[in-house]
Design a protein around this motif. Structure first.
Motif, PDB file in Angstrom:
ATOM      1  N   TRP A 152      18.471 -27.720  16.207  1.00 37.15           N
ATOM      2  CA  TRP A 152      19.770 -28.245  16.650  1.00 37.15           C
ATOM      3  C   TRP A 152      19.823 -28.368  18.169  1.00 37.15           C
ATOM      4  O   TRP A 152      18.988 -27.815  18.877  1.00 37.15           O
ATOM      5  N   LYS A 153      20.830 -29.127  18.613  1.00 32.92           N
ATOM      6  CA  LYS A 153      21.169 -29.210  20.037  1.00 32.92           C
ATOM      7  C   LYS A 153      22.667 -28.954  20.148  1.00 32.92           C
ATOM      8  O   LYS A 153      23.463 -29.640  19.499  1.00 32.92           O
ATOM      9  N   LYS A 154      23.060 -27.953  20.944  1.00 35.14           N
ATOM     10  CA  LYS A 154      24.469 -27.565  21.026  1.00 35.14           C
ATOM     11  C   LYS A 154      24.857 -27.243  22.469  1.00 35.14           C
ATOM     12  O   LYS A 154      23.994 -26.892  23.290  1.00 35.14           O
ATOM     13  N   HIS A 190      23.382 -27.706  27.770  1.00 35.40           N
ATOM     14  CA  HIS A 190      23.023 -27.753  26.343  1.00 35.40           C
ATOM     15  C   HIS A 190      21.785 -26.909  26.076  1.00 35.40           C
ATOM     16  O   HIS A 190      20.958 -26.696  26.972  1.00 35.40           O
ATOM     17  N   ILE A 246      18.602 -26.641  23.186  1.00 36.55           N
ATOM     18  CA  ILE A 246      17.882 -27.286  22.079  1.00 36.55           C
ATOM     19  C   ILE A 246      16.990 -26.225  21.444  1.00 36.55           C
ATOM     20  O   ILE A 246      16.139 -25.635  22.132  1.00 36.55           O
ATOM     21  N   ASP A 287      22.223 -34.610  32.020  1.00 42.42           N
ATOM     22  CA  ASP A 287      22.296 -33.336  31.289  1.00 42.42           C
ATOM     23  C   ASP A 287      21.429 -32.285  31.995  1.00 42.42           C
ATOM     24  O   ASP A 287      20.539 -32.600  32.786  1.00 42.42           O
ATOM     25  N   MET A 304      13.114 -29.991  15.643  1.00 43.71           N
ATOM     26  CA  MET A 304      14.326 -29.616  16.356  1.00 43.71           C
ATOM     27  C   MET A 304      15.361 -29.119  15.358  1.00 43.71           C
ATOM     28  O   MET A 304      15.793 -29.869  14.482  1.00 43.71           O
ATOM     29  N   ILE A 360      18.721 -36.866  24.836  1.00 43.51           N
ATOM     30  CA  ILE A 360      19.200 -36.115  26.001  1.00 43.51           C
ATOM     31  C   ILE A 360      19.861 -37.103  26.945  1.00 43.51           C
ATOM     32  O   ILE A 360      19.227 -38.049  27.430  1.00 43.51           O
ATOM     33  N   ILE A 385      15.267 -25.920  26.467  1.00 41.18           N
ATOM     34  CA  ILE A 385      14.577 -25.932  25.182  1.00 41.18           C
ATOM     35  C   ILE A 385      14.089 -24.519  24.903  1.00 41.18           C
ATOM     36  O   ILE A 385      13.382 -23.922  25.720  1.00 41.18           O
ATOM     37  N   LEU A 424      15.674 -36.535  18.837  1.00 41.45           N
ATOM     38  CA  LEU A 424      16.376 -35.891  19.957  1.00 41.45           C
ATOM     39  C   LEU A 424      16.878 -36.930  20.947  1.00 41.45           C
ATOM     40  O   LEU A 424      16.169 -37.884  21.270  1.00 41.45           O
ATOM     41  N   ALA A 439      19.474 -29.328  30.253  1.00 44.44           N
ATOM     42  CA  ALA A 439      19.214 -28.804  28.911  1.00 44.44           C
ATOM     43  C   ALA A 439      18.082 -27.785  28.921  1.00 44.44           C
ATOM     44  O   ALA A 439      17.096 -27.930  29.653  1.00 44.44           O
TER      45      ALA A 439
END
Length: 564
Positions: free
Chosen positions: A222-224, A211, A213, A32, A220, A28, A36, A26, A34
């Motif tokens: 995905w991260k989008k 984002h 995660i 950011d 993990m 970051i 989770i 991962l 983000a």
């Protein structure tokens, strides 16, 4: 530049049969915001604890791979150094409050680092976290939302690059939830902080995060970017994540071919109105009101007044002249903002709090001189924090405790039956405080109904839970009808209110300002505004499209606006 960089991270707790984290990779980026997400037990909190060094420096286990935080290798550093790189506000944030006054607490970490400007840093952090002007107040004068902000200020005072918050709004009303996220947004945009939240409330993710995660089974997935992530409806639902109701409604309308498939499903109210605004609803509200229960009055409040003594200033009044009746067989939701008096009302029913004036009656008899342990046969309260229900070193012992001390002849058989009913048999030898969130909730319910109480009181039973566990609690509530007829739930979870409750009581500053069905409550904008409650997002979407539409769930919306 990356604030967090994780490579091939694998971790297992001591004695665990399988890894909690499996080959996580991962990155970051600096700046950011983000979120989770993932179901309970997928490794979200464990992952975040590797970022600030709690794992492996404080919590040991089998660890491999590497973690870098703000350019520092976590394994080669120490917790003291890492606290100035990665700040962490925990789910049980109250445990981070250690000093009696607000400024004292906010500056405490800096004082421990022997920073000569520790007070100035504390003042600056309080201003950044919306607590300016409260420096000299005692911590017990703060509301739950303000206490959470104080925990954040204590972390911010060290000026870390990264801020991690575990379920920041789980037990907060909409006003305080909005406030927390606005402050996080300001810290992100104005002060350049990298923000990481563990969050189940996807409508807040849609509004504030850049984002998403997805964690699944310890790795993990995905991260989008947020909009793209929230459109993956089936994948999110398979991981027990509830996408925004606006997104789900559009997704179902596309499936039914009511509307053509858009390039991107909506995730905000504005996008939802643009996409669905031309539809017509066939479903309107039932404004006739609730049928008043004719069953016996189980609890009566007669001219009840309650105040809490204060260290400074006059006593704070919670209730003044409260009159209310609760009848056998009712399913009641007690709603209102933090500090409205919900928990106090429940504690009066169990005898834990005695009114200064007036009286509380249980089945027609005053409980003024009755001890809480005598009332526990009739009224049981399951606390907001389920771990407060655990006093022994195993779930089996906790469930059996109340029956055992009362010399119930069949306590062993009943304990076994309760463990089976709540699917806890395999965990019976485990300490309740070491279970997952959903398991703890189930265990606390088992403890709560062990004595077959006639009235069951639940304080925020779905806080911190993913959708699967939340639905499980809902099923459990329906399953225990034959044990406990009368149930009252205090909650900020409006979806729970709309799906479960038959009667809704709204508290505002110690007064009952509304009492009725969901249509009566949510259809009265004055009550909604005054109490600070927020209807489910799907209800608001329906009202924005058509003012007489009363849709409380996605299914009701789809049925109403979908033409059948």
């Amino acid at each position: 530049m990356n604030s967090i960089e994780i490579k091939h991270l694998t971790f297992a707790y001591p004695g665990a049969e399988k890894n909690t984290l499996n080959d996580v990779n991962l990155e970051i980026e600096k700046g950011d915001f983000a979120a989770i997400v993932g179901n309970n037990g997928c490794g979200k909190s464990t992952l975040c604890k590797t970022m600030n060094g709690l794992i492996p420096h404080f919590i040991t286990g089998t660890y491999s791979g590497s973690v870098e935080a703000d350019g520092v290798k976590v394994q080669d550093s120490d917790i003291g150094t890492l606290a100035r790189k990665v700040g962490y506000v925990y789910q049980d944030f109250e445990n981070q409050i250690v000093r009696p006054t607000v400024l004292d607490d906010a500056s405490y970490a800096c004082m421990n680092y022997a920073m000569p400007d520790y007070k100035e840093r504390g003042m600056k952090a309080l201003a950044q976290c919306g607590l300016e002007g409260r420096e000299n107040e005692y911590i017990w004068q703060l509301s739950g939302g303000q206490t959470h902000l104080l925990a954040l200020a204590g972390v911010v005072s060290l000026e870390p690059e990264v801020l991690i918050l575990d379920e920041p709004i789980a037990q907060l009303d909409p006003h305080h939830a909005d406030l927390i996220y606005q402050i996080l947004k300001n810290l992100n945009e104005k002060y350049g902080k990298t923000i990481i939240v563990i969050e189940h409330h996807t409508e807040y993710i849609a509004e504030y995060c850049k984002h998403v995660i997805l964690m699944k089974d310890g790795h993990m997935e995905w991260k989008k970017p947020t909009k793209e992530a929230l459109c993956r409806v089936e994948e999110l639902q398979s991981c027990n994540i509830f996408p925004p109701q606006v997104t789900l409604a559009a997704y179902e309308m596309v499936k039914k071919q009511v509307i053509p498939k858009p390039d991107m499903l909506p995730s905000s109210m504005e996008d939802g109105i643009r996409l669905l605004g031309g539809l017509v609803c066939q479903r309107s509200g039932d404004r006739e009101g609730a049928v008043i229960s004719e069953t016996e009055a189980m609890v009566q409040f007669r001219d009840v007044s309650v105040s809490y003594r204060a260290v400074k200033g006059k006593a704070a009044q919670v209730f003044g002249g409260l009159n209310l009746e609760i009848h056998r067989g009712e399913k009641i939701a007690l709603i209102g903002s933090n500090g409205a008096g919900k928990s106090t009302m429940m504690k009066m029913m169990t005898g834990l709090i005695k009114p200064a004036k007036g009286e509380v009656l249980l089945k027609g008899k005053s409980i003024k001189d009755t001890k809480p342990e005598q009332l526990s046969r009739y009224v049981s309260l399951v606390y907001q924090n389920p771990e407060d229900m655990f006093i022994k070193d195993s779930i089996e012992s906790d469930v059996a405790f109340a029956m055992k001390v009362r010399n119930e002849s069949d306590w062993e058989e009943r304990t076994k039956a309760l463990l089976e009913r709540f699917r806890l048999t395999e965990f019976k030898d485990r300490d309740g405080r070491l279970l997952s969130g959903g398991q703890m909730r189930r265990a606390s319910l088992a403890i709560g109904i062990a004595l077959n109480p006639e009235i069951l009181l639940l304080d925020e039973p779905t806080a911190n839970l993913d959708i699967a566990t939340r639905k499980e609690i809902m099923r459990t509530l329906n399953d225990i009808k034959e044990i406990t007829e009368t149930v009252m739930i205090a909650t900020h979870d409006m979806q729970l209110v709309c799906e479960w409750a038959e009667r809704i009581i709204v508290l505002c500053q110690g007064e009952v300002i509304a009492d009725g069905t969901r249509d009566e409550i949510f259809g009265d904008m004055e009550v909604v505004k005054k109490s600070g409650i927020r209807p489910p997002e799907i209800f608001t979407l329906g009202q924005e499209i058509q003012s007489d539409a009363f849709c409380y769930t996605v299914d009701e919306f789809v049925q109403g606006f979908g033409g059948n």
